[in-house]
Design an enzyme around this catalytic site. Sequence first.
Site, PDB file in Angstrom:
ATOM      1  N   LYS A  97       9.878   5.359   3.149  1.00 41.47           N
ATOM      2  CA  LYS A  97      10.919   4.614   2.441  1.00 41.47           C
ATOM      3  C   LYS A  97      12.111   5.531   2.132  1.00 41.47           C
ATOM      4  CE  LYS A  97       7.529   1.382   0.525  1.00 41.47           C
ATOM      5  NZ  LYS A  97       6.707   0.943  -0.614  1.00 41.47           N
ATOM      6  N   GLN A 147       5.109   2.590  -6.567  1.00 38.62           N
ATOM      7  CA  GLN A 147       4.184   2.435  -5.447  1.00 38.62           C
ATOM      8  C   GLN A 147       2.777   2.108  -5.944  1.00 38.62           C
ATOM      9  OE1 GLN A 147       5.126   2.393  -2.267  1.00 38.62           O
ATOM     10  NE2 GLN A 147       3.078   2.152  -1.429  1.00 38.62           N
ATOM     11  N   ASP A 195      11.023  -4.780  -4.978  1.00 38.45           N
ATOM     12  CA  ASP A 195       9.741  -5.127  -4.361  1.00 38.45           C
ATOM     13  C   ASP A 195       9.460  -6.632  -4.465  1.00 38.45           C
ATOM     14  OD1 ASP A 195       8.120  -3.290  -3.036  1.00 38.45           O
ATOM     15  OD2 ASP A 195       7.490  -2.305  -4.896  1.00 38.45           O
TER      16      ASP A 195
HETATM   17  N1  GUN Z   1       1.563  -0.696  -1.806  1.00 43.54           N
HETATM   18  C1  GUN Z   1       1.339  -1.338  -0.641  1.00 43.54           C
HETATM   19  N2  GUN Z   1       2.419  -2.083  -0.292  1.00 43.54           N
HETATM   20  C2  GUN Z   1       3.331  -1.900  -1.273  1.00 43.54           C
HETATM   21  C3  GUN Z   1       4.648  -2.394  -1.480  1.00 43.54           C
HETATM   22  O1  GUN Z   1       5.212  -3.172  -0.703  1.00 43.54           O
HETATM   23  N3  GUN Z   1       5.261  -1.955  -2.610  1.00 43.54           N
HETATM   24  C4  GUN Z   1       4.675  -1.119  -3.503  1.00 43.54           C
HETATM   25  N4  GUN Z   1       5.348  -0.784  -4.601  1.00 43.54           N
HETATM   26  N5  GUN Z   1       3.453  -0.655  -3.344  1.00 43.54           N
HETATM   27  C5  GUN Z   1       2.792  -1.036  -2.220  1.00 43.54           C
END
Ligand code: GUN
Length: 289
Positions: free
Chosen positions: A52, A96, A119
Amino acid sequence: MQVLDGKALSETIKAELKDEVDAIRSAGGKIPHLAAVLVGDNPASHVYVRNKVRSCEQVGFKSSLIRLPEDVSQEDLLAEVAKLNADEDVDGYIVQLPLPKHIDEDTVNLAIDPKKDVDGFTPVNIGLMTLGLPSYLPATPNGIMTMLERYGIQTTGKEVVVLGRSNIVGTPMSILLSRKGEPGNATVTMCHSRTEGMLFHTKRADILIAAIGKPEMVTADMVKEGAVIIDVGINRVEDASRKRGYRLCGDVDYNGLKDKVSAMTPVPGGVGPMTVVSLLMNTLQASKG
Ligand code: GUN
């Protein structure tokens, strides 16, 4: 069979985003700024967050990575969230998941300012999405929607079967695909761990979306000839022949299905890169206010 190449498509969209950021910079506008909070040492989370941050750099966004130790208290994490809510330079941020066991994910999620929730996990954004109103859409389902749209895969009137009912993927995916619009207008069935006779459902699917986290669980006998397969799984399975000791595979037996279906996403290089692109699109939207 057509390979739904999320890696290539994500590069195309990132180039479009970069052009837009360049134009914003030339006009003296606000450069989008994404922050990511990473708690602890989950190796998969490290990889995702690194991707990311790297993608932010590629398109010219500003990014900040906030790393906290595995044993951080919930109070300290909430203080970090409050700081991000108040930081005027940060347009959007993510925490995350998964978080360590001693931290309540719902409490943290509820503390995130919905205006910065790129998100799309907070109740406000999930509610807006469900009503069909403008919102930040959750990254993985939105990445899949973008992929269906750009590859011209029709969903109207189709039988879609979603395997998995998680808050992050299965549930929002089923809402988005049943919504009025294209992609959308599908007849959606959601299967989960308590579904009886799963085969009956999967064999009827024109589009099958697997998000259950079980390595190569979907086998050729479970799918209809010519179906479109979207594989959301990213599983690590032991493989002594690899230097790192494991290989990545999806929830779908790719090799077993490739001669039977009409289109399929690979793992890696399918849904994963599209997820990152969705997050970038949400952050750009957030920076525009
Ligand atoms: N863990 C797995 N997929 C995601 C996501 O799209 N966002 C976040 N914050 N954590 C994750």
